[in-house]
Write a protein that holds these residues in place. Structure first.
Motif, mmCIF file in Angstrom:
data_model
loop_
_atom_site.group_PDB
_atom_site.id
_atom_site.type_symbol
_atom_site.label_atom_id
_atom_site.label_comp_id
_atom_site.label_asym_id
_atom_site.label_seq_id
_atom_site.Cartn_x
_atom_site.Cartn_y
_atom_site.Cartn_z
ATOM 1 N N SER A 84 -3.928 -0.126 -0.840
ATOM 2 C CA SER A 84 -4.925 0.139 -1.881
ATOM 3 C C SER A 84 -4.721 -0.858 -3.033
ATOM 4 O O SER A 84 -3.586 -1.194 -3.384
ATOM 5 N N LEU A 85 -5.828 -1.310 -3.566
ATOM 6 C CA LEU A 85 -5.806 -2.320 -4.622
ATOM 7 C C LEU A 85 -5.286 -1.716 -5.924
ATOM 8 O O LEU A 85 -5.724 -0.642 -6.333
ATOM 9 N N ASN A 86 -4.381 -2.433 -6.571
ATOM 10 C CA ASN A 86 -3.875 -1.998 -7.878
ATOM 11 C C ASN A 86 -4.859 -2.493 -8.941
ATOM 12 O O ASN A 86 -4.714 -3.586 -9.489
ATOM 13 N N ARG A 87 -5.886 -1.689 -9.196
ATOM 14 C CA ARG A 87 -6.978 -2.078 -10.097
ATOM 15 C C ARG A 87 -6.489 -2.340 -11.515
ATOM 16 O O ARG A 87 -6.963 -3.246 -12.174
ATOM 17 N N ARG A 88 -5.564 -1.521 -11.957
ATOM 18 C CA ARG A 88 -5.035 -1.648 -13.328
ATOM 19 C C ARG A 88 -4.367 -3.009 -13.532
ATOM 20 O O ARG A 88 -4.601 -3.696 -14.514
ATOM 21 N N GLN A 89 -3.545 -3.364 -12.545
ATOM 22 C CA GLN A 89 -2.826 -4.650 -12.582
ATOM 23 C C GLN A 89 -3.817 -5.818 -12.539
ATOM 24 O O GLN A 89 -3.699 -6.772 -13.300
ATOM 25 N N GLN A 130 -11.467 -3.089 -1.025
ATOM 26 C CA GLN A 130 -10.560 -2.163 -0.335
ATOM 27 C C GLN A 130 -10.666 -2.272 1.189
ATOM 28 O O GLN A 130 -9.727 -1.938 1.886
ATOM 29 N N ASP A 188 1.504 -8.265 -3.839
ATOM 30 C CA ASP A 188 1.791 -6.997 -4.539
ATOM 31 C C ASP A 188 0.607 -6.488 -5.377
ATOM 32 O O ASP A 188 0.705 -5.445 -6.014
ATOM 33 N N ILE A 189 -0.533 -7.216 -5.335
ATOM 34 C CA ILE A 189 -1.751 -6.715 -5.999
ATOM 35 C C ILE A 189 -2.294 -5.517 -5.194
ATOM 36 O O ILE A 189 -3.079 -4.728 -5.685
ATOM 37 N N TYR A 190 -1.856 -5.417 -3.924
ATOM 38 C CA TYR A 190 -2.158 -4.269 -3.067
ATOM 39 C C TYR A 190 -0.862 -3.514 -2.816
ATOM 40 O O TYR A 190 0.174 -4.121 -2.579
ATOM 41 N N SER A 191 -0.924 -2.184 -2.858
ATOM 42 C CA SER A 191 0.284 -1.381 -2.611
ATOM 43 C C SER A 191 0.546 -1.288 -1.108
ATOM 44 O O SER A 191 -0.234 -1.802 -0.302
#
Length: 198
Positions: free
Chosen positions: A63-68, A40, A56-59
């Protein structure tokens, strides 16, 4: 100062064991938590992760899109290996800096992937926290509601316990059959002796 690695499979209870060491005023570095923070905050690491998985792995708020990310790496072994190749060196560098600021006979480095990441090579001693697969599954289900299949899939991604036990200096049995505190105190005493005799 001794660097002591502490590991164990998912649901083995290594965090509980680390809390007991912390009560003995032993500094504990949590590699898994550090990795989450670095993913982060570390600009170089973020750049590398974006290069691997796309921006796009980060919004938008960065913030990191952990789920993705989890969906990608847990279904693709090569993606997981690529992620580990960039995250592990960042964590290693961060932990080395942290160790330099400690003033105790020994420090603990808690990591679920101590052997998988290769960071066990940097440790003077290793503690393995063990619990049977059955106990681990029940604990994780209670903790986060995962299914047995999901937990077994995560266990399968880690090295077998027998491998880790054979390469560890100390074993903490956390199946519930033996008291934890006496086991931790015995290891603590031995590590203080080892640190003094170094």
């Amino acid at each position: 100062m001794l660097s002591v690695g502490i590991t164990g499979g998912i649901g083995s209870g290594k965090t509980t064991v680390c809390k007991l060491f912390a009560l003995l005023r032993v500094p504990v570095y949590n590699a898994d938590e550090a990795a989450k923070i670095l993913m982060q905050q570390d600009k170089m690491l973020i750049k590398k992760i974006k290069k691997l998985f796309g921006n796009d792995i980060y919004s938008e708020d960065n913030s990191l899109n952990r789920r993705q990310l989890a969906a990608i790496v847990f279904s693709d072994k090569s993606a997981l290996e690529a992620l580990e190749k960039v995250v592990h060196p960042a964590v290693m560098k961060h932990s080395e800096k942290w160790v330099k600021n400690q003033k105790t006979p020994y420090v603990l480095k808690e990591s679920a992937l101590l052997f998988e990441s290769g960071s066990f090579k940097e440790m003077d001693k290793i503690i393995m926290v063990y619990a049977s697969e059955y106990v681990r599954i029940k604990r994780v289900q209670k903790r986060d509601g995962s299914t047995t299949e999901e937990i077994k899939a995560r266990i399968a991604k880690q090295l077998p316990d027998a491998y880790k036990i054979s390469r560890s200096d100390f074993l903490v049995n956390n199946d519930g059959r033996l008291l934890l505190i006496p086991q931790v105190l015995d290891i603590h005493k031995q590590l203080l002796i080892d640190a003094e005799n170094r």
